[in-house]
Structures are given as C-alpha cells and as structure tokens.
Design a protein around this motif. Structure first.
Motif, PDB file in Angstrom:
ATOM      1  N   GLY A 112       4.159   5.741  -5.565  1.00 42.37           N
ATOM      2  CA  GLY A 112       4.268   5.720  -7.014  1.00 42.37           C
ATOM      3  C   GLY A 112       5.394   4.831  -7.501  1.00 42.37           C
ATOM      4  O   GLY A 112       6.107   4.202  -6.729  1.00 42.37           O
ATOM      5  N   GLN A 113       5.571   4.812  -8.783  1.00 40.74           N
ATOM      6  CA  GLN A 113       6.526   3.910  -9.411  1.00 40.74           C
ATOM      7  C   GLN A 113       7.934   4.490  -9.513  1.00 40.74           C
ATOM      8  O   GLN A 113       8.826   3.829 -10.000  1.00 40.74           O
ATOM      9  CB  GLN A 113       6.020   3.517 -10.812  1.00 40.74           C
ATOM     10  CG  GLN A 113       4.771   2.690 -10.797  1.00 40.74           C
ATOM     11  CD  GLN A 113       4.965   1.358 -10.084  1.00 40.74           C
ATOM     12  OE1 GLN A 113       6.034   0.769 -10.143  1.00 40.74           O
ATOM     13  NE2 GLN A 113       3.939   0.900  -9.389  1.00 40.74           N
ATOM     14  N   GLU A 114       8.156   5.720  -9.090  1.00 42.07           N
ATOM     15  CA  GLU A 114       9.503   6.290  -9.179  1.00 42.07           C
ATOM     16  C   GLU A 114      10.486   5.632  -8.223  1.00 42.07           C
ATOM     17  O   GLU A 114      11.686   5.786  -8.360  1.00 42.07           O
ATOM     18  CB  GLU A 114       9.490   7.801  -8.972  1.00 42.07           C
ATOM     19  CG  GLU A 114       8.919   8.269  -7.661  1.00 42.07           C
ATOM     20  CD  GLU A 114       7.436   8.552  -7.716  1.00 42.07           C
ATOM     21  OE1 GLU A 114       6.885   8.875  -6.666  1.00 42.07           O
ATOM     22  OE2 GLU A 114       6.836   8.426  -8.789  1.00 42.07           O
ATOM     23  N   LEU A 115       9.996   4.875  -7.259  1.00 44.56           N
ATOM     24  CA  LEU A 115      10.854   4.181  -6.302  1.00 44.56           C
ATOM     25  C   LEU A 115      10.978   2.700  -6.639  1.00 44.56           C
ATOM     26  O   LEU A 115      11.196   1.884  -5.756  1.00 44.56           O
ATOM     27  CB  LEU A 115      10.305   4.336  -4.889  1.00 44.56           C
ATOM     28  CG  LEU A 115      10.302   5.753  -4.318  1.00 44.56           C
ATOM     29  CD1 LEU A 115       9.585   5.774  -2.993  1.00 44.56           C
ATOM     30  CD2 LEU A 115      11.716   6.254  -4.171  1.00 44.56           C
ATOM     31  N   ILE A 116      10.866   2.354  -7.899  1.00 48.49           N
ATOM     32  CA  ILE A 116      10.840   0.949  -8.297  1.00 48.49           C
ATOM     33  C   ILE A 116      12.132   0.224  -7.925  1.00 48.49           C
ATOM     34  O   ILE A 116      12.121  -0.961  -7.638  1.00 48.49           O
ATOM     35  CB  ILE A 116      10.524   0.809  -9.808  1.00 48.49           C
ATOM     36  CG1 ILE A 116      10.056  -0.601 -10.138  1.00 48.49           C
ATOM     37  CG2 ILE A 116      11.705   1.198 -10.653  1.00 48.49           C
ATOM     38  CD1 ILE A 116       8.699  -0.902  -9.620  1.00 48.49           C
ATOM     39  N   MET A 117      13.266   0.924  -7.890  1.00 51.95           N
ATOM     40  CA  MET A 117      14.542   0.293  -7.566  1.00 51.95           C
ATOM     41  C   MET A 117      14.581  -0.180  -6.105  1.00 51.95           C
ATOM     42  O   MET A 117      15.093  -1.239  -5.811  1.00 51.95           O
ATOM     43  CB  MET A 117      15.701   1.269  -7.811  1.00 51.95           C
ATOM     44  CG  MET A 117      15.852   1.676  -9.252  1.00 51.95           C
ATOM     45  SD  MET A 117      16.465   0.345 -10.252  1.00 51.95           S
ATOM     46  CE  MET A 117      18.165   0.361  -9.776  1.00 51.95           C
ATOM     47  N   SER A 118      14.057   0.608  -5.229  1.00 58.71           N
ATOM     48  CA  SER A 118      14.115   0.259  -3.804  1.00 58.71           C
ATOM     49  C   SER A 118      12.741  -0.089  -3.233  1.00 58.71           C
ATOM     50  O   SER A 118      12.567  -0.077  -2.019  1.00 58.71           O
ATOM     51  CB  SER A 118      14.709   1.424  -3.020  1.00 58.71           C
ATOM     52  OG  SER A 118      13.886   2.562  -3.166  1.00 58.71           O
ATOM     53  N   ALA A 119      11.800  -0.429  -4.091  1.00 55.30           N
ATOM     54  CA  ALA A 119      10.437  -0.702  -3.633  1.00 55.30           C
ATOM     55  C   ALA A 119      10.386  -1.922  -2.720  1.00 55.30           C
ATOM     56  O   ALA A 119       9.703  -1.895  -1.689  1.00 55.30           O
ATOM     57  CB  ALA A 119       9.504  -0.889  -4.826  1.00 55.30           C
ATOM     58  N   ALA A 120      11.096  -2.984  -3.057  1.00 59.48           N
ATOM     59  CA  ALA A 120      11.040  -4.198  -2.240  1.00 59.48           C
ATOM     60  C   ALA A 120      11.647  -3.950  -0.859  1.00 59.48           C
ATOM     61  O   ALA A 120      11.091  -4.380   0.152  1.00 59.48           O
ATOM     62  CB  ALA A 120      11.775  -5.333  -2.941  1.00 59.48           C
ATOM     63  N   LEU A 121      12.765  -3.264  -0.821  1.00 62.96           N
ATOM     64  CA  LEU A 121      13.406  -2.991   0.469  1.00 62.96           C
ATOM     65  C   LEU A 121      12.568  -2.040   1.318  1.00 62.96           C
ATOM     66  O   LEU A 121      12.384  -2.261   2.514  1.00 62.96           O
ATOM     67  CB  LEU A 121      14.800  -2.406   0.254  1.00 62.96           C
ATOM     68  CG  LEU A 121      15.601  -2.109   1.509  1.00 62.96           C
ATOM     69  CD1 LEU A 121      15.823  -3.379   2.316  1.00 62.96           C
ATOM     70  CD2 LEU A 121      16.906  -1.451   1.165  1.00 62.96           C
ATOM     71  N   LEU A 122      12.040  -0.996   0.711  1.00 65.62           N
ATOM     72  CA  LEU A 122      11.209  -0.038   1.433  1.00 65.62           C
ATOM     73  C   LEU A 122       9.941  -0.704   1.954  1.00 65.62           C
ATOM     74  O   LEU A 122       9.541  -0.476   3.097  1.00 65.62           O
ATOM     75  CB  LEU A 122      10.865   1.146   0.523  1.00 65.62           C
ATOM     76  CG  LEU A 122      10.124   2.303   1.151  1.00 65.62           C
ATOM     77  CD1 LEU A 122      10.967   2.915   2.263  1.00 65.62           C
ATOM     78  CD2 LEU A 122       9.804   3.343   0.101  1.00 65.62           C
ATOM     79  N   TRP A 178       0.826  -1.194   0.000  1.00 68.69           N
ATOM     80  CA  TRP A 178       0.000   0.000   0.000  1.00 68.69           C
ATOM     81  C   TRP A 178       0.874   1.263   0.000  1.00 68.69           C
ATOM     82  O   TRP A 178       0.580   2.223  -0.704  1.00 68.69           O
ATOM     83  CB  TRP A 178      -0.908  -0.036   1.224  1.00 68.69           C
ATOM     84  CG  TRP A 178      -1.786   1.142   1.406  1.00 68.69           C
ATOM     85  CD1 TRP A 178      -2.880   1.467   0.674  1.00 68.69           C
ATOM     86  CD2 TRP A 178      -1.631   2.157   2.387  1.00 68.69           C
ATOM     87  NE1 TRP A 178      -3.418   2.620   1.157  1.00 68.69           N
ATOM     88  CE2 TRP A 178      -2.678   3.071   2.204  1.00 68.69           C
ATOM     89  CE3 TRP A 178      -0.712   2.374   3.405  1.00 68.69           C
ATOM     90  CZ2 TRP A 178      -2.811   4.193   3.007  1.00 68.69           C
ATOM     91  CZ3 TRP A 178      -0.863   3.486   4.194  1.00 68.69           C
ATOM     92  CH2 TRP A 178      -1.903   4.380   3.988  1.00 68.69           C
ATOM     93  N   LEU A 179       1.955   1.235   0.768  1.00 66.29           N
ATOM     94  CA  LEU A 179       2.884   2.369   0.821  1.00 66.29           C
ATOM     95  C   LEU A 179       3.528   2.602  -0.539  1.00 66.29           C
ATOM     96  O   LEU A 179       3.610   3.745  -1.002  1.00 66.29           O
ATOM     97  CB  LEU A 179       3.958   2.134   1.878  1.00 66.29           C
ATOM     98  CG  LEU A 179       5.056   3.197   1.962  1.00 66.29           C
ATOM     99  CD1 LEU A 179       4.486   4.479   2.537  1.00 66.29           C
ATOM    100  CD2 LEU A 179       6.212   2.705   2.787  1.00 66.29           C
ATOM    101  N   ILE A 180       3.962   1.541  -1.196  1.00 69.61           N
ATOM    102  CA  ILE A 180       4.578   1.670  -2.515  1.00 69.61           C
ATOM    103  C   ILE A 180       3.564   2.198  -3.524  1.00 69.61           C
ATOM    104  O   ILE A 180       3.897   3.014  -4.384  1.00 69.61           O
ATOM    105  CB  ILE A 180       5.163   0.316  -2.967  1.00 69.61           C
ATOM    106  CG1 ILE A 180       6.255  -0.124  -1.997  1.00 69.61           C
ATOM    107  CG2 ILE A 180       5.691   0.388  -4.385  1.00 69.61           C
ATOM    108  CD1 ILE A 180       7.392   0.862  -1.842  1.00 69.61           C
ATOM    109  N   MET A 181       2.307   1.765  -3.419  1.00 70.34           N
ATOM    110  CA  MET A 181       1.271   2.258  -4.315  1.00 70.34           C
ATOM    111  C   MET A 181       1.063   3.765  -4.120  1.00 70.34           C
ATOM    112  O   MET A 181       0.900   4.505  -5.078  1.00 70.34           O
ATOM    113  CB  MET A 181      -0.040   1.514  -4.074  1.00 70.34           C
ATOM    114  CG  MET A 181      -1.149   1.895  -5.026  1.00 70.34           C
ATOM    115  SD  MET A 181      -2.703   1.078  -4.644  1.00 70.34           S
ATOM    116  CE  MET A 181      -3.140   1.858  -3.092  1.00 70.34           C
ATOM    117  N   LEU A 182       1.105   4.221  -2.874  1.00 67.12           N
ATOM    118  CA  LEU A 182       0.930   5.645  -2.601  1.00 67.12           C
ATOM    119  C   LEU A 182       2.108   6.480  -3.095  1.00 67.12           C
ATOM    120  O   LEU A 182       1.923   7.596  -3.578  1.00 67.12           O
ATOM    121  CB  LEU A 182       0.747   5.888  -1.103  1.00 67.12           C
ATOM    122  CG  LEU A 182      -0.599   5.519  -0.512  1.00 67.12           C
ATOM    123  CD1 LEU A 182      -0.602   5.766   0.988  1.00 67.12           C
ATOM    124  CD2 LEU A 182      -1.709   6.304  -1.161  1.00 67.12           C
TER     125      LEU A 182
END
Length: 77
Positions: free
Chosen positions: A41-51, A35-39
């Motif tokens: 956006g996709q600009e954090l795709i590199m660190s999305a899994a870690l975040l 849900w946090l990654i969806m909010l």
C-alpha cells in the motif's frame, strides 16, 4: 569446503549489491519490488524506493547466486 562457502556467500552478496544499487539508480519500477510496494500500500511511500530496491536485490541476487552455484557444480563434474 570452507573456501567454497565463502566464495558462494561473496557471489550472492555481490549480485545482491549490484541489483540493489541498480534498482535505486533506475527511475523505472522493476518487478518484483514494484509488486511488493503495491501489496503493502501507499503508507510506505517514504521508504518505498529503498524497500523496493532491497527486495529486488534479494530476489535477483538469490536467483543469480543459485544459478551460478548450479552451473559451477555442473562444470566440476
């Protein structure tokens, strides 16, 4: 009293670590990290899994740490 604070911190860190590592190892997105990654956006795709894993560890670790604290207080009384 000092030992109780150290034990509580150790328990929260343990739960945080378990859920963070578990979120990294499980290939399925887990709530609330997804849900946090969806909010954000996709600009954090590199660190999305870690975040997402860190956020899941923080949320679930805090919930279980507080639950453990409440149950231990009830048992002491």
């Amino acid at each position: 009293m000092r030992e109780g604070i150290n034990l509580k911190g150790l328990i929260i860190i343990t739960f945080f670590s378990i859920f963070t590592i578990g979120s990294l190892l499980i290939p399925v997105p887990m709530f609330p990290g997804s849900w946090l990654i969806m909010l954000l956006g996709q600009e954090l795709i590199m660190s999305a899994a870690l975040l997402s894993a860190l956020f899941n560890g923080l949320v679930y670790g805090s919930i279980l740490g507080l639950l453990f604290h409440v149950i231990s207080r009830k048992l002491e009384q």
